[in-house]
Design an enzyme around this catalytic site. Structure first.
Site, short mmCIF file in Angstrom:
data_model
loop_
_atom_site.label_atom_id
_atom_site.label_comp_id
_atom_site.label_asym_id
_atom_site.label_seq_id
_atom_site.Cartn_x
_atom_site.Cartn_y
_atom_site.Cartn_z
N THR A 66 39.15 30.10 -4.24
CA THR A 66 37.86 30.76 -4.00
C THR A 66 38.01 32.20 -3.53
O THR A 66 37.21 33.07 -3.91
CB THR A 66 37.07 29.96 -2.93
OG1 THR A 66 36.84 28.65 -3.43
CG2 THR A 66 35.74 30.60 -2.61
N ASP A 72 42.31 27.51 -9.99
CA ASP A 72 41.62 26.73 -8.97
C ASP A 72 42.68 25.75 -8.47
O ASP A 72 43.43 25.18 -9.28
CB ASP A 72 40.45 25.97 -9.61
CG ASP A 72 39.61 25.21 -8.60
OD1 ASP A 72 38.41 25.51 -8.52
OD2 ASP A 72 40.15 24.30 -7.95
N SER A 73 42.76 25.53 -7.17
CA SER A 73 43.88 24.72 -6.66
C SER A 73 43.80 23.26 -7.09
O SER A 73 44.75 22.51 -6.90
CB SER A 73 44.00 24.84 -5.15
OG SER A 73 43.03 24.07 -4.49
N SER A 74 42.68 22.83 -7.67
CA SER A 74 42.63 21.47 -8.23
C SER A 74 43.58 21.37 -9.42
O SER A 74 43.94 20.26 -9.84
CB SER A 74 41.21 21.13 -8.68
OG SER A 74 40.35 21.28 -7.59
N THR A 127 41.55 26.11 -1.28
CA THR A 127 41.63 25.21 -0.13
C THR A 127 41.80 23.74 -0.51
O THR A 127 42.31 22.95 0.27
CB THR A 127 40.37 25.35 0.76
OG1 THR A 127 39.22 25.05 -0.04
CG2 THR A 127 40.24 26.74 1.33
N ASP A 128 41.32 23.38 -1.72
CA ASP A 128 41.25 21.95 -2.07
C ASP A 128 42.60 21.24 -1.96
O ASP A 128 42.67 20.11 -1.47
CB ASP A 128 40.67 21.77 -3.48
CG ASP A 128 39.19 22.14 -3.53
OD1 ASP A 128 38.57 22.24 -2.45
OD2 ASP A 128 38.66 22.33 -4.64
N THR A 151 45.41 19.07 7.14
CA THR A 151 44.52 18.36 6.22
C THR A 151 43.26 19.19 6.07
O THR A 151 42.79 19.77 7.06
CB THR A 151 44.16 16.97 6.80
OG1 THR A 151 45.37 16.22 6.92
CG2 THR A 151 43.19 16.20 5.93
N THR A 157 48.08 5.41 8.04
CA THR A 157 46.72 5.00 8.40
C THR A 157 45.64 5.82 7.68
O THR A 157 45.84 7.00 7.38
CB THR A 157 46.48 5.10 9.93
OG1 THR A 157 45.11 4.76 10.19
CG2 THR A 157 46.74 6.49 10.47
N GLN A 158 44.51 5.18 7.44
CA GLN A 158 43.36 5.88 6.86
C GLN A 158 42.66 6.74 7.92
O GLN A 158 41.85 7.60 7.58
CB GLN A 158 42.34 4.87 6.31
CG GLN A 158 42.84 4.12 5.10
CD GLN A 158 41.89 3.02 4.64
OE1 GLN A 158 40.77 2.91 5.13
NE2 GLN A 158 42.34 2.22 3.70
N1 ASP Z 1 38.04 24.82 -5.69
C1 ASP Z 1 38.60 25.85 -4.85
C2 ASP Z 1 40.11 25.74 -4.90
O1 ASP Z 1 40.68 24.91 -4.25
C3 ASP Z 1 38.10 25.71 -3.46
C4 ASP Z 1 38.57 26.77 -2.50
O2 ASP Z 1 39.42 27.59 -2.75
O3 ASP Z 1 38.04 26.77 -1.37
O4 ASP Z 1 40.73 26.48 -5.63
#
Ligand code: ASP
Length: 343
Positions: free
Chosen positions: A14, A58-60, A90-91, A167, A278-279
């Site tokens: 982002t 995008d980090s996904s 961040t993801d 996390t 643990t969850q």
């Molecule tokens: N979808 C974004 C990513 O992880 C979210 C972010 O950066 O906050 O690339």
């Protein structure tokens, strides 16, 4: 004293995104856009260079190949720079931070990962401050003149966290990260206040060694009341699987039904490493507390103590990637390699 020399590795996220004119969704954009939006950087008397993922992502879409690209960039430039700032979505930031902490063996320079919740071009962005603080942390020295941070860490809003303890906690708040089982490494206020006792230090300084072989034959399985034997059996029998992070209840408890315990025992006896994590977001596994935890431990499932899922998965990838056998992987899963678990 020479000026601090910092390398920024821009992977996407982002922080550097812009709105797509057709879909109105955010998409990664190039580094010059990002840096043009932070003219204040010039006020830091640092020598800053950058490299970027092509294209930024995008980090996904981050993957072990992406982690290798970051790790190899650090390795190639290690002697030349005082510190590294990785700009990342961040993801999956906590996975990348965990993976890099294992891959960058003998690291003694700062690798500070940051990003933002709002793109850097937006008026209320958190990206500008995060980037500037990350650069300052990457340049910080201790009283001996050594790097203050000698590990992979996540800087986000008010805190610096150990990477392999972190996390993502919030999809909305600027303070998006937390390390639930380890204190912060620094608190950001008017100044940057380092929590020096919490920082990672290695007794002997050895040359950096980068382990790029990550074995992805691992997975995480979440228990829930009503989980069906057939579904769980199917998951645990995925061909090639070597390691499983079993997400259990509370202090590491799991069903005490015979079918469940037999399935765990069979899987462990096949040579698969099952780690009990643990969850709960805070605390860890204490199998001795309840009969239900005890029963699981009796099947050969090992305790992950207070490790995060992100660190557990990437540590298994790293250990199996080194070609270790199950028994050796189990041994190292029980130790702290770089501060990822409390013993
Ligand atoms: N979808 C974004 C990513 O992880 C979210 C972010 O950066 O906050 O690339």
């Amino acid at each position: 004293m020479s000026r601090p020399k910092i390398l920024i590795i821009y992977t996407g996220g982002t922080i550097g995104m812009i709105e797509d004119t057709e879909t109105h969704s955010l998409r990664p954009f190039d580094f010059s856009h990002l840096i043009d939006n932070v003219p204040k950087i010039k006020k830091l008397d640092y020598e800053i260079h950058n490299i970027q993922f092509n294209p930024p992502i995008d980090s996904s879409d981050m993957s072990p190949e992406g982690w290798c690209e970051i790790a190899m960039s650090v390795e190639r430039n290690y002697a030349e720079y005082d510190g590294f700032v990785v700009l990342h979505g961040t993801d999956t930031m906590a996975y990348t931070a965990s993976a890099l902490s294992f891959m960058l063996e003998n690291l003694h320079k700062p690798v500070i990962i940051t990003g933002s919740q709002l793109p850097i071009g937006e008026v209320r962005t958190d990206g500008e401050e995060n980037l500037i603080t990350a650069l300052q942390i990457a340049a910080a020295l201790d009283t001996n003149g050594d790097p203050m941070v000698q590990e992979v860490a996540i800087l986000f809003e008010d805190y610096l966290w150990r990477g392999n303890r972190s996390t993502k906690m919030s999809a909305d708040h600027f303070n998006a990260f937390k390390s639930n089982n380890y204190p912060y490494l620094a608190k950001i206020g008017l100044g940057i206040h380092f929590h020096e006792e919490a920082l990672w230090r290695v007794p002997a300084r050895r040359p950096l060694k980068v382990q790029t072989n990550m074995d992805c034959n691992v997975m995480s399985v979440d228990l829930f009341p009503g989980i069906q034997e057939a579904a769980l059996r199917h998951m645990l029998n995925v061909p090639g699987v070597k390691g499983i992070v079993l997400k259990t209840y509370g202090a590491g408890n799991a069903p005490s039904q015979k079918w469940f315990l037999d399935l765990m025992r069979e899987t462990v006896n096949r040579g698969v490493v099952i780690l009990n994590v643990t969850q709960c977001v805070n605390g860890g596994v204490h199998s001795e507390l309840y009969m239900t935890g005890n029963g699981l431990a009796g099947t050969g499932v090992i305790s992950g103590a207070d490790i995060t899922t992100e660190a557990a998965i990437t540590k298994m990838m790293y250990l199996f990637g080194m070609g270790l056998r199950s028994e050796q992987v189990k041994k190292y899963m029980k130790c702290s390699l770089c501060g990822e678990v409390s013993l």
